[in-house]
Design a protein around this motif. Structure first.
Motif, PDB file in Angstrom:
ATOM      1  N   LEU A 220      -1.603  -4.579  -6.137  1.00 53.80           N
ATOM      2  CA  LEU A 220      -1.638  -3.190  -4.916  1.00 53.80           C
ATOM      3  C   LEU A 220      -2.739  -2.628  -4.754  1.00 53.80           C
ATOM      4  O   LEU A 220      -3.540  -2.116  -3.978  1.00 53.80           O
ATOM      5  N   SER A 221      -3.957  -2.578  -5.809  1.00 56.24           N
ATOM      6  CA  SER A 221      -5.330  -2.254  -5.640  1.00 56.24           C
ATOM      7  C   SER A 221      -6.198  -2.865  -4.665  1.00 56.24           C
ATOM      8  O   SER A 221      -6.675  -2.103  -4.025  1.00 56.24           O
ATOM      9  N   MET A 222      -5.349  -4.172  -3.945  1.00 60.80           N
ATOM     10  CA  MET A 222      -6.208  -4.669  -2.832  1.00 60.80           C
ATOM     11  C   MET A 222      -5.817  -3.701  -1.689  1.00 60.80           C
ATOM     12  O   MET A 222      -5.779  -4.338  -0.379  1.00 60.80           O
ATOM     13  N   VAL A 223      -4.635  -3.084  -1.455  1.00 61.20           N
ATOM     14  CA  VAL A 223      -4.165  -2.616   0.066  1.00 61.20           C
ATOM     15  C   VAL A 223      -5.232  -1.033   0.070  1.00 61.20           C
ATOM     16  O   VAL A 223      -5.210  -0.745   0.900  1.00 61.20           O
ATOM     17  N   VAL A 224      -5.740  -0.770  -1.215  1.00 62.66           N
ATOM     18  CA  VAL A 224      -6.322   0.896  -1.746  1.00 62.66           C
ATOM     19  C   VAL A 224      -7.477   1.066  -0.415  1.00 62.66           C
ATOM     20  O   VAL A 224      -7.338   1.925   0.306  1.00 62.66           O
TER      21      VAL A 224
ATOM     22  N   ALA B 128      -7.421  -0.148   2.415  1.00 62.16           N
ATOM     23  CA  ALA B 128      -6.966  -0.333   3.509  1.00 62.16           C
ATOM     24  C   ALA B 128      -6.347   1.045   3.830  1.00 62.16           C
ATOM     25  O   ALA B 128      -6.114   1.969   5.439  1.00 62.16           O
ATOM     26  N   VAL B 129      -5.877   1.495   3.000  1.00 60.14           N
ATOM     27  CA  VAL B 129      -4.769   2.965   3.090  1.00 60.14           C
ATOM     28  C   VAL B 129      -6.320   4.131   3.136  1.00 60.14           C
ATOM     29  O   VAL B 129      -6.386   5.171   3.752  1.00 60.14           O
ATOM     30  N   GLN B 130      -6.809   4.263   2.316  1.00 61.45           N
ATOM     31  CA  GLN B 130      -8.105   4.813   2.650  1.00 61.45           C
ATOM     32  C   GLN B 130      -9.015   4.810   3.394  1.00 61.45           C
ATOM     33  O   GLN B 130      -8.887   6.561   4.509  1.00 61.45           O
ATOM     34  N   ASP B 131      -9.001   3.726   4.732  1.00 62.40           N
ATOM     35  CA  ASP B 131      -8.992   3.937   6.148  1.00 62.40           C
ATOM     36  C   ASP B 131      -8.177   5.132   7.006  1.00 62.40           C
ATOM     37  O   ASP B 131      -9.120   5.524   7.274  1.00 62.40           O
ATOM     38  N   VAL B 132      -6.890   4.265   6.491  1.00 64.33           N
ATOM     39  CA  VAL B 132      -5.966   5.397   7.226  1.00 64.33           C
ATOM     40  C   VAL B 132      -5.993   6.614   7.520  1.00 64.33           C
ATOM     41  O   VAL B 132      -5.803   7.847   8.157  1.00 64.33           O
ATOM     42  N   LEU B 133      -6.255   7.195   6.162  1.00 69.30           N
ATOM     43  CA  LEU B 133      -5.890   8.600   6.092  1.00 69.30           C
ATOM     44  C   LEU B 133      -7.144   9.461   5.683  1.00 69.30           C
ATOM     45  O   LEU B 133      -7.165  10.568   5.912  1.00 69.30           O
ATOM     46  N   GLY B 134      -8.264   8.268   6.032  1.00 66.26           N
ATOM     47  CA  GLY B 134      -9.167   9.125   5.916  1.00 66.26           C
ATOM     48  C   GLY B 134      -9.586   9.848   4.100  1.00 66.26           C
ATOM     49  O   GLY B 134     -10.447  11.575   4.813  1.00 66.26           O
ATOM     50  N   ARG B 135      -9.195  10.023   3.379  1.00 66.51           N
ATOM     51  CA  ARG B 135      -8.957  10.626   2.170  1.00 66.51           C
ATOM     52  C   ARG B 135      -9.372   9.585   0.973  1.00 66.51           C
ATOM     53  O   ARG B 135      -9.026   8.258   0.788  1.00 66.51           O
ATOM     54  N   GLU B 136     -10.130   9.951   0.224  1.00 64.44           N
ATOM     55  CA  GLU B 136      -9.856   9.160  -1.503  1.00 64.44           C
ATOM     56  C   GLU B 136      -8.835   9.034  -1.907  1.00 64.44           C
ATOM     57  O   GLU B 136      -8.262  10.084  -2.360  1.00 64.44           O
ATOM     58  N   VAL B 137      -8.326   7.505  -2.702  1.00 61.33           N
ATOM     59  CA  VAL B 137      -7.536   7.202  -3.303  1.00 61.33           C
ATOM     60  C   VAL B 137      -6.995   6.362  -3.839  1.00 61.33           C
ATOM     61  O   VAL B 137      -8.011   5.266  -4.322  1.00 61.33           O
TER      62      VAL B 137
END
Ligand code: ADP
Ligand code: MG
Length: 398
Positions: free
Chosen positions: A74-78, A80-89
């Motif tokens: 799941l490290s591969m989606v980090v 994409a998730v950061q882009d949507v949330l606008g936060r660091e993950v």
């Protein structure tokens, strides 16, 4: 059905939330090609973070079958998730144990982390109580925001709800409320549209629906099987001739339940399965030639189906009415979808639709945004249409 939502949370500042989301994102060459699922989970993740929780995301990715597969981390989606949330993950390569505990120590209230692919552990799909306990040990509460995985009784979709205070996330809540309005406790009359390729893939759906709805509209390849069972010669159409007895049993059950089954009386046929073929014509169902295929519901039949919808207050839709990927066999699906959308906009119809091809067809018709609710849950949506209890939902019930 009653369940706790994020409205029922007390002060969660500094508390650790395990949030089950759907991050099974479509990827090509290592990049995420569609972030719809992240956008669906974002309101829940951000609400919890803004309330000061330490948010740990749990999700599966692909089918690694209980082993670490580096291409399915799941490290591969980090990104994409950061882009949507606008936060660091943050990414944590475990789902339980010391590494997770230490990571929680580093997180500040409001921070977000993604834990590793839950299906790297055999105990996930086995719903192993020891794994459930180990995951839960690091957390204060559990939120399930993955309706699309709720038809599976896995450790992170079902097990955790029994050992931690459990809540439905916002997207789960929206899905359950929409489904309740459509079939749980709907305004009547209720119509169901069931289409798609084959009766055999949706037998349980049809069987359940005849006892629930007032009008059952059959389209797609399924309609051919129904017509054939009634003695209509459907030529070379996609048709499951061996299902005649099953179809007749469904028709009998509908009769007993007071459900009107609507089959097309006029269809669009062609000799070849191609766009705008020379042999294209509209035909009465009784005049289909031996070398023709029925590929769509005809325009007059669709208009009659639209009139049925005008008398209804609720619609649930799964399956296109024709081979909508090829023009002009999308016409009936597009026309009926536009009628449903207009009735929904006017406020006279609650419309809920789901299914992979159905969602694509409604997008193609340009009306997905006008429906009351569109489920992107696939398998879980179909199991719900079959009237089955979804373990992930049942575990949230209070
Ligand atoms: P969903 O994914 O929404 O559950 P299905 O997978 O059951 O829907 O069905 C969609 C498929 O059914 C589409 O590929 C469509 O081309 C096909 N289909 C619909 N009508 C016909 C028809 N008359 N003949 C052949 N295929 C059809
Ligand atoms: Mg499909």
């Amino acid at each position: 059905m009653s369940f706790r939502t994020l409205d029922d949370l007390g002060d969660v500042t500094g508390k650790v939330a395990l949030v089950r989301v759907d991050l099974n994102l479509p990827m090509q060459d290592g990049t995420v090609t569609d972030n719809t699922r992240v956008r669906a989970a974002a309101p829940t993740i951000l609400e919890l973070a803004d309330k000061g929780a330490k948010v740990l995301l749990l999700a599966h990715f692909g089918r690694p079958k209980g082993e670490r597969v580096s291409t399915q981390s799941l490290s591969m989606v980090v990104g994409a998730v950061q882009d949507v949330l606008g936060r660091e993950v943050m990414f944590v390569p475990e789902i339980a144990g010391d590494v997770v505990r230490q990571s929680i120590g580093i997180l500040r209230p409001g921070d977000i982390a993604i834990l590793e692919n839950t299906r790297f552990w055999k105990g996930e799909e086995a719903n192993d109580p020891d794994l459930v306990k180990a995951i839960a040990a690091n957390a204060d509460f559990y939120v399930n925001d993955a309706f699309s995985a709720a038809h599976r009784a896995h450790a992170t979709t079902e097990g955790l709800a029994h050992v931690l205070p459990a809540y439905a996330g916002r997207s789960m809540q929206a899905e359950l409320e929409a489904l309740e309005k459509a079939l749980g406790n709907p305004e009547r009359p209720v119509a169901a549209v069931v289409g798609g390729a084959k009766v055999s893939s949706k037998l349980d759906v049809l069987t359940h629906l005849v006892g629930q709805v007032d009008h059952l509209i059959i389209g797609g390849g399924m309609a051919n099987t129904f017509l054939a069972a009634r003695g209509v010669d459907v030529g070379k159409s996609l048709c499951e001739h061996d299902l005649a007895a099953t179809v007749n049993a469904i028709m009998d059950a509908a009769d007993k339940a007071g459900c009107t089954v609507h089959l097309p009386y006029e269809v669009v046929v062609s000799k070849e399965f191609a766009a705008n073929p020379a042999s294209l014509r509209t035909s009465n169902v009784h005049e289909v030639a031996a070398d023709e295929m029925i590929l769509d519901v005809g325009p007059m039949s669709v208009e009659a189906l639209g009139d049925v919808l005008k008398t209804c207050r609720t619609l649930v839709w799964n399956g296109p009415l024709g081979a909508f990927e090829i023009e002009p066999f999308d016409a009936a699906t597009v026309a009926l979808a536009r009628t449903a959308a207009a009735l929904t906009r006017e406020g006279s119809l609650v419309s809920v639709a789901g299914g992979g091809d159905t969602v694509a067809a409604l997008n193609h018709a340009g009306v997905a945004g006008d429906f009351t609710y569109i489920s992107t849950a696939g398998g879980a949506f179909l199991e719900w249409m079959e009237g089955r209890e979804l373990p992930g939902v049942a575990a949230l019930e209070v």
